[in-house]
Structure formats: structure tokens, C-alpha cells
Design an enzyme around this catalytic site. Structure first.
Site, PDB file in Angstrom:
ATOM      1  N   SER A 199       0.852  -1.197   0.000  1.00 26.89           N
ATOM      2  CA  SER A 199       0.000   0.000   0.000  1.00 26.89           C
ATOM      3  C   SER A 199       0.881   1.237   0.000  1.00 26.89           C
ATOM      4  CB  SER A 199      -0.877   0.018   1.253  1.00 26.89           C
ATOM      5  OG  SER A 199      -1.565   1.250   1.345  1.00 26.89           O
ATOM      6  N   TYR A 229      -0.628  -0.909  10.483  1.00 30.47           N
ATOM      7  CA  TYR A 229      -0.938  -1.187   9.074  1.00 30.47           C
ATOM      8  C   TYR A 229       0.167  -0.640   8.168  1.00 30.47           C
ATOM      9  CZ  TYR A 229      -3.450  -1.341   4.630  1.00 30.47           C
ATOM     10  OH  TYR A 229      -3.815  -1.592   3.330  1.00 30.47           O
TER      11      TYR A 229
END
Ligand SMILES: NC(=O)c1ccc[n+]([C@@H]2O[C@H](COP(=O)([O-])OP(=O)(O)OC[C@H]3O[C@@H](n4cnc5c(N)ncnc54)[C@H](OP(=O)(O)O)[C@@H]3O)[C@@H](O)[C@H]2O)c1
Length: 258
Positions: free
Chosen positions: A138, A148
Site C-alpha cells: 500500500s 498497518y
């Protein structure tokens, strides 16, 4: 027929990768938790593209399940040509407000499963002199956005390292680093995305098509869409203090009185 194993193929980006690989003539091994959704995906892809689909229900936050999937990738009986490490989820709350179990599950799915499945798949691919590993990371890996982001940062650097080590082996690998993509991701996490402007959203097909283009030319990091490559460069090369401010980490914590 070449064969590909895809994690998280029942929705969003994983579904896009499964469809693209089926269109290219790959038989598929589909891995995620919801057996009903897996079978429905398999039936539809077989019907549309005439490929064989095997379903493997597995929770990639559970070590025994990861090892069961890894054994499939390591087997020489029916070798795997491609691995797409895509399964993932996000957490809505910041670190101090998330349970340890949720944080651990996040790391297990985003990092441990990617590590172990890749480690299982690569020796056979290298011995056969061909193969591909696509790791869905990401753009969040470029800024400090909690566990994350840290996990995705690991996925990107890990994949780039593999690209270096695999040079000349016939095996290609790419870290796919999207911005916001229209999938089930945010809804599943209970995130309110109503303030996110339209121009920031990418379609699944944009990300998947770019990933295959980048893989084909040996580009180890794939950033799709007209808007995100420049953004990625700012995050990578801009002053870190500004990047931290953008991420709003301190603001989020202080708003919660921590
Ligand atoms: N959407 C975005 O804006 C965006 C941006 C950048 C990166 N990404 C990354 O893209 C990847 C795919 O996300 P998406 O947006 O396509 O999400 P999605 O639409 O919510 O799909 C997630 C997929 O992962 C599977 N999955 C989730 N937890 C799992 C677990 N514990 N074990 C096995 N499978 C699991 C789900 O199936 P089951 O629930 O049946 O297990 C589903 O097939 C993720 O790695 C995510 O971090 C997404």
C-alpha cells in the site's frame, strides 16, 4: 495450464487479480476464510473463463492455516507458477485503542503469511527458472499510519529485496502499492470514507492492470493511477516532519486525550 494461488480472492483487489489471471488462462487456487464466497468465486471464474479453480478455506491469521497453504506452494507435484499475496484488512482505531489480539492478527495476515507463503513458493519457482510473486502492499507503507503502515512498509521493502535477489532467476516479483481503491476494505473496517474526494479513488482494474504491466518490465514497485506516483515521490523524498504531520498520527492520539 499455468497455476496461480491467490489469497483474499473473494472481494476487491484479490478478486481482480483472480479474474485477470483466469483471463490469461491460469488455473487457480483460491484462499480465504469464507468457504461459501470462495466456492461462488470459483464457480463464476470457471464458468466465465473455463479454468479449474480449487478452493482452500484458511484464516491467514492462524499459523496452522498458513502452514497448510504453504505446503501447497512448496509441493512439486502440481507446481505453482504464480503467487498473489493479497489478503488483508485494516483497523479503524489507533494503536492505543486496539486490542492486542487485533494488532497481532493484522501482523499475521499482512506480514507473517506473506513471509511464509513466499518462502514456500520461491525455491520451486527458482528451480524451474520461472514464476511470479505479486505482493499487495500500500502507499500507506510510505507514511507513519500505525501497524498497518509499518506492515505494508515491510511488504514493500521485502518485495524489493526479493527483486534484487531474484535477478537472473527467471522469477519476477512486484510490490503493488495502491492509494484508495474501491473495494470492501473500508466498509469491513468500519471506516467512514465519506470525506475522501472522488479523485483519490482508484478502480480495481486500474491497479491490477498496472501491476501486470510493471511485473512484465521488471519494475519491483507498482504505483497505479495518474494521481499517486507524484504523491508517492513526495512521501518518499519530502521532509519527514511534513509527512508525519500529513499522517496526523499525533493529532489522532491527542484528540483522544492520550
Ligand atoms: N482498498 C484499498 O483502498 C487498499 C489500498 C491499499 C492496499 N490495499 C490492500 O489490498 C489488499 C486487498 O484488500 P481489498 O481492498 O481488496 O479488501 P477487501 O475487498 O476487503 O478484500 C479482502 C480479502 O481478503 C480476505 N481476507 C481478509 N482477512 C483474511 C484472513 N484473516 N485470512 C484469509 N483471507 C482474509 C477476504 O476474504 P474473507 O473475509 O473471506 O477471509 C477478502 O477476500 C489488502 O492487502 C489491503 O491491505 C487496499
Amino acid at each position: 495450464m499455468p497455476k496461480a494461488l491467490i489469497t483474499g480472492p473473494t472481494a476487491g483487489l484479490g478478486r481482480g487479480f483472480a479474474e485477470a489471471l483466469a483471463r490469461k488462462g491460469f488455473d487457480l487456487v483460491l484462499v480465504s476464510r469464507d468457504e461459501h464466497a470462495l466456492q461462488a468465486t470459483a464457480d463464476e471464474l470457471t464458468h466465465r473463463f473455463g479454468v479449474r479453480c480449487e478452493v482452500v478455506p484458511a484464516d491467514l491469521a492462524v499459523r496452522e492455516d498458513i502452514d497448510r497453504v504453504a505446503a501447497l506452494l512448496a509441493s512439486d507435484d502440481d507446481p505453482m507458477t504464480a503467487l498473489v499475496n493479497n489478503a488483508g484488512f485494516g483497523l479503524r482505531t489507533p494503536f492505543l485503542h486496539t486490542s492486542m489480539d487485533d494488532e497481532q492478527a493484522l501482523l499475521d495476515v499482512l506480514v507473517t503469511s506473506v513471509l511464509r507463503l513466499t518462502h514456500a513458493a520461491l525455491p520451486g519457482m527458482v528451480a524451474r527458472g520461472s514464476g511470479m510473486v505479486i505482493n499487495v502492499s500500500s502507499i500507506a507503507g510510505l507514511f507513519p499510519g500505525g501497524t498497518y503502515s509499518a506492515a505494508k512498509s515491510w511488504v514493500t521493502v521485502f518485495t524489493e529485496s526479493l527483486a534484487v535477489q531474484l535477478q537472473g532467476s527467471g522469477v519476477r516479483t512486484t510490490a503493488v502499492c495502491p492509494g484508495f481503491v474501491r473495494t470492501e476494505f473500508h466498509e469491513r473496517a468500519g471506516m467512514d470514507m465519506s470525506q475522501t474526494p472522488d479523485w483519490m479513488w482508484l478502480e480495481v482494474s486500474t491497479v491490477v492492470d498496472q501491476a501486470f504491466r510493471d511485473l512484465a518490465v521488471g519494475r519491483p514497485v507498482s504505483v497505479a493511477g495518474p494521481q499517486y506516483p507524484a504523491f508517492a515521490r513526495i512521501l518518499q523524498h519530502g521532509p519527514r516532519s511534513l509527512v508525519r504531520r500529513f499522517a496526523g498520527v499525533r493529532g489522532t492520539l491527542s484528540r483522544r486525550g492520550d
